[in-house]
Write a protein that holds these residues in place. Structure first.
Motif, PDB file in Angstrom:
ATOM      1  N   TYR A  12       0.841  -1.190   0.000  1.00 28.77           N
ATOM      2  CA  TYR A  12       0.000   0.000   0.000  1.00 28.77           C
ATOM      3  C   TYR A  12       0.877   1.241   0.000  1.00 28.77           C
ATOM      4  O   TYR A  12       2.065   1.174   0.267  1.00 28.77           O
ATOM      5  CB  TYR A  12      -0.969  -0.003   1.189  1.00 28.77           C
ATOM      6  N   VAL A  13       0.284   2.388  -0.306  1.00 30.16           N
ATOM      7  CA  VAL A  13       0.992   3.669  -0.322  1.00 30.16           C
ATOM      8  C   VAL A  13       0.481   4.500   0.847  1.00 30.16           C
ATOM      9  O   VAL A  13      -0.720   4.599   1.075  1.00 30.16           O
ATOM     10  CB  VAL A  13       0.773   4.418  -1.662  1.00 30.16           C
ATOM     11  N   GLU A  14       1.432   5.076   1.582  1.00 31.71           N
ATOM     12  CA  GLU A  14       1.112   5.888   2.751  1.00 31.71           C
ATOM     13  C   GLU A  14       1.969   7.148   2.694  1.00 31.71           C
ATOM     14  O   GLU A  14       3.133   7.093   2.292  1.00 31.71           O
ATOM     15  CB  GLU A  14       1.440   5.072   4.009  1.00 31.71           C
ATOM     16  N   ASP A  15       1.424   8.286   3.088  1.00 35.37           N
ATOM     17  CA  ASP A  15       2.201   9.528   3.124  1.00 35.37           C
ATOM     18  C   ASP A  15       3.070   9.551   4.375  1.00 35.37           C
ATOM     19  O   ASP A  15       2.627   9.176   5.458  1.00 35.37           O
ATOM     20  CB  ASP A  15       1.283  10.754   3.125  1.00 35.37           C
ATOM     21  N   CYS A  16       4.315   9.997   4.208  1.00 31.03           N
ATOM     22  CA  CYS A  16       5.229  10.144   5.334  1.00 31.03           C
ATOM     23  C   CYS A  16       4.655  11.175   6.307  1.00 31.03           C
ATOM     24  O   CYS A  16       4.201  12.248   5.896  1.00 31.03           O
ATOM     25  CB  CYS A  16       6.603  10.596   4.832  1.00 31.03           C
ATOM     26  N   GLU A  17       4.701  10.852   7.599  1.00 32.74           N
ATOM     27  CA  GLU A  17       4.170  11.769   8.612  1.00 32.74           C
ATOM     28  C   GLU A  17       5.027  13.013   8.773  1.00 32.74           C
ATOM     29  O   GLU A  17       4.562  14.034   9.254  1.00 32.74           O
ATOM     30  CB  GLU A  17       4.060  11.049   9.953  1.00 32.74           C
ATOM     31  N   VAL A  18       6.288  12.959   8.348  1.00 32.99           N
ATOM     32  CA  VAL A  18       7.208  14.079   8.514  1.00 32.99           C
ATOM     33  C   VAL A  18       7.216  14.987   7.292  1.00 32.99           C
ATOM     34  O   VAL A  18       7.027  16.191   7.388  1.00 32.99           O
ATOM     35  CB  VAL A  18       8.637  13.575   8.823  1.00 32.99           C
ATOM     36  N   CYS A  19       7.444  14.380   6.093  1.00 31.82           N
ATOM     37  CA  CYS A  19       7.627  15.208   4.894  1.00 31.82           C
ATOM     38  C   CYS A  19       6.460  15.133   3.899  1.00 31.82           C
ATOM     39  O   CYS A  19       6.465  15.824   2.890  1.00 31.82           O
ATOM     40  CB  CYS A  19       8.915  14.805   4.184  1.00 31.82           C
ATOM     41  N   CYS A  20       5.474  14.289   4.161  1.00 33.32           N
ATOM     42  CA  CYS A  20       4.265  14.135   3.339  1.00 33.32           C
ATOM     43  C   CYS A  20       4.516  13.514   1.957  1.00 33.32           C
ATOM     44  O   CYS A  20       3.619  13.482   1.134  1.00 33.32           O
ATOM     45  CB  CYS A  20       3.521  15.447   3.192  1.00 33.32           C
ATOM     46  N   HIS A  21       5.726  13.018   1.679  1.00 32.98           N
ATOM     47  CA  HIS A  21       5.975  12.322   0.423  1.00 32.98           C
ATOM     48  C   HIS A  21       5.374  10.918   0.508  1.00 32.98           C
ATOM     49  O   HIS A  21       5.348  10.301   1.573  1.00 32.98           O
ATOM     50  CB  HIS A  21       7.477  12.220   0.144  1.00 32.98           C
ATOM     51  N   PRO A  22       4.915  10.380  -0.620  1.00 33.92           N
ATOM     52  CA  PRO A  22       4.337   9.035  -0.601  1.00 33.92           C
ATOM     53  C   PRO A  22       5.407   7.956  -0.424  1.00 33.92           C
ATOM     54  O   PRO A  22       6.515   8.070  -0.955  1.00 33.92           O
ATOM     55  CB  PRO A  22       3.656   8.915  -1.958  1.00 33.92           C
ATOM     56  N   ILE A  23       5.057   6.942   0.345  1.00 32.28           N
ATOM     57  CA  ILE A  23       5.934   5.807   0.604  1.00 32.28           C
ATOM     58  C   ILE A  23       5.170   4.537   0.254  1.00 32.28           C
ATOM     59  O   ILE A  23       4.024   4.359   0.669  1.00 32.28           O
ATOM     60  CB  ILE A  23       6.344   5.747   2.084  1.00 32.28           C
ATOM     61  N   GLU A  24       5.806   3.662  -0.534  1.00 28.95           N
ATOM     62  CA  GLU A  24       5.205   2.371  -0.832  1.00 28.95           C
ATOM     63  C   GLU A  24       5.673   1.376   0.222  1.00 28.95           C
ATOM     64  O   GLU A  24       6.873   1.171   0.409  1.00 28.95           O
ATOM     65  CB  GLU A  24       5.603   1.880  -2.215  1.00 28.95           C
ATOM     66  N   VAL A  25       4.721   0.774   0.906  1.00 27.14           N
ATOM     67  CA  VAL A  25       5.006  -0.178   1.967  1.00 27.14           C
ATOM     68  C   VAL A  25       4.628  -1.568   1.475  1.00 27.14           C
ATOM     69  O   VAL A  25       3.524  -1.777   0.977  1.00 27.14           O
ATOM     70  CB  VAL A  25       4.199   0.166   3.238  1.00 27.14           C
ATOM     71  N   THR A  26       5.551  -2.519   1.613  1.00 27.80           N
ATOM     72  CA  THR A  26       5.305  -3.908   1.266  1.00 27.80           C
ATOM     73  C   THR A  26       5.649  -4.750   2.482  1.00 27.80           C
ATOM     74  O   THR A  26       6.745  -4.617   3.037  1.00 27.80           O
ATOM     75  CB  THR A  26       6.166  -4.348   0.067  1.00 27.80           C
ATOM     76  N   ALA A  27       4.722  -5.600   2.910  1.00 29.64           N
ATOM     77  CA  ALA A  27       4.958  -6.434   4.084  1.00 29.64           C
ATOM     78  C   ALA A  27       4.379  -7.819   3.860  1.00 29.64           C
ATOM     79  O   ALA A  27       3.378  -7.981   3.166  1.00 29.64           O
ATOM     80  CB  ALA A  27       4.326  -5.795   5.314  1.00 29.64           C
ATOM     81  N   GLU A  28       5.045  -8.801   4.466  1.00 26.83           N
ATOM     82  CA  GLU A  28       4.557 -10.176   4.459  1.00 26.83           C
ATOM     83  C   GLU A  28       4.541 -10.665   5.891  1.00 26.83           C
ATOM     84  O   GLU A  28       5.414 -10.317   6.687  1.00 26.83           O
ATOM     85  CB  GLU A  28       5.457 -11.066   3.603  1.00 26.83           C
TER      86      GLU A  28
END
Length: 43
Positions: A12-28
């Motif tokens: 999923y994509v989540e905005d960074c809480e500090v700089c507001c840039h999008p981050i793609e998160v992948t987890a298993e």
């Protein structure tokens, strides 16, 4: 970042809480344990 271990594989994509840039998160997960985690800044 919170990861729901009840979902075996997720991306999923989540905005960074500090700089507001999008981050793609992948987890298993396997049961209750997260076995793999990656977070990369999207451009």
């Amino acid at each position: 970042m919170l990861v729901d271990p009840s979902v075996p594989a997720q991306t999923y994509v989540e905005d960074c809480e500090v700089c507001c840039h999008p981050i793609e998160v992948t987890a298993e997960a396997d049961g209750e344990a997260v076995t793999s985690f990656r977070a990369e800044q999207l451009e």
